[in-house]
Enzyme design. Structure first.
Site, short mmCIF file in Angstrom:
data_model
loop_
_atom_site.label_atom_id
_atom_site.label_comp_id
_atom_site.label_asym_id
_atom_site.label_seq_id
_atom_site.Cartn_x
_atom_site.Cartn_y
_atom_site.Cartn_z
N CYS A 1 0.55 -1.14 0.01
CA CYS A 1 0.03 0.04 0.07
C CYS A 1 0.95 1.03 -0.09
CB CYS A 1 -0.80 -0.01 1.30
SG CYS A 1 -1.94 1.51 1.66
N CYS B 1 0.31 3.03 3.69
CA CYS B 1 0.71 2.61 4.74
C CYS B 1 1.78 1.38 4.79
CB CYS B 1 -0.39 2.32 5.72
SG CYS B 1 -1.09 0.65 5.15
N CYS C 1 -7.19 -0.54 0.77
CA CYS C 1 -6.29 -1.26 1.84
C CYS C 1 -7.05 -1.39 3.13
CB CYS C 1 -5.22 -0.21 2.41
SG CYS C 1 -4.03 -0.63 3.46
N CYS D 1 -5.49 1.04 6.18
CA CYS D 1 -5.75 2.67 6.32
C CYS D 1 -6.82 3.19 5.18
CB CYS D 1 -4.37 3.06 5.73
SG CYS D 1 -3.88 3.13 4.04
N CYS E 1 -7.90 -4.39 -10.60
CA CYS E 1 -7.39 -3.48 -11.40
C CYS E 1 -7.10 -2.36 -10.67
CB CYS E 1 -8.71 -2.87 -12.38
SG CYS E 1 -7.97 -1.75 -13.69
FE FE Z 1 -2.82 1.17 3.47
#
Ligand code: FE
Length: 138
Positions: free
Chosen positions: A48, A51, A97, A100, A120
């Site tokens: 991510c 984070c 995510c 976060c 995607c």
């Molecule tokens: Fe994240």
């Protein structure tokens, strides 16, 4: 699952580029072909961008022909959260995510086997960690 990360918009905005902020925190979409990773074939892990949580492995990345980085599965069953998205007069599944709540992209059901899914993603929502670096830092 790790504890959730919550920050104010101002905090997120100060930690990334305007483009990254627009996509990850305001559910934007990058233009086709513009992202850093749609044509990346290296081995490694996609984290991510906000984070650092591991989201996808290069092993499930494939050529979807959509010019956004596409995966047929997350790195673990609960590594990516999904929610129904009815914006833009479409019924889609948004990928987030789980730690976060960064907007990652959308999930479609026209992917390859074994899952039949196409995650995607926006390159701006991801940070690629090459497999070699991982081993070198141990
Ligand atoms: Fe994240």
């Amino acid at each position: 699952m790790s504890d959730r990360i919550e920050k104010s918009d101002a905090e997120w905005r100060s930690e990334m580029s305007p483009e990254q902020y627009r996509i990850t925190r305001q559910k934007g979409t990058e233009r086709a072909f513009t992202g850093a990773y749609w044509d990346n074939h290296a081995r490694g892990t996609y984290l991510c961008a906000c984070c650092g949580l591991p989201l996808f492995s290069s092993e499930t990345k494939y050529e979807s022909g959509s010019e956004w980085p596409s995966f047929w599965a997350p790195i673990a069953p609960d590594a990516v959260a999904t929610v129904s998205d009815r914006s833009h007069f479409m019924q889609r599944t948004e990928a987030l995510c789980p730690r976060c709540a960064a907007h990652l992209g959308h999930v479609f059901d026209d992917g390859p086997r074994p899952t039949g899914l196409r995650f995607c993603m926006n390159s701006a929502s991801l940070r690629f960690e090459p497999a070699g670096d991982e081993e070198a830092s141990k």
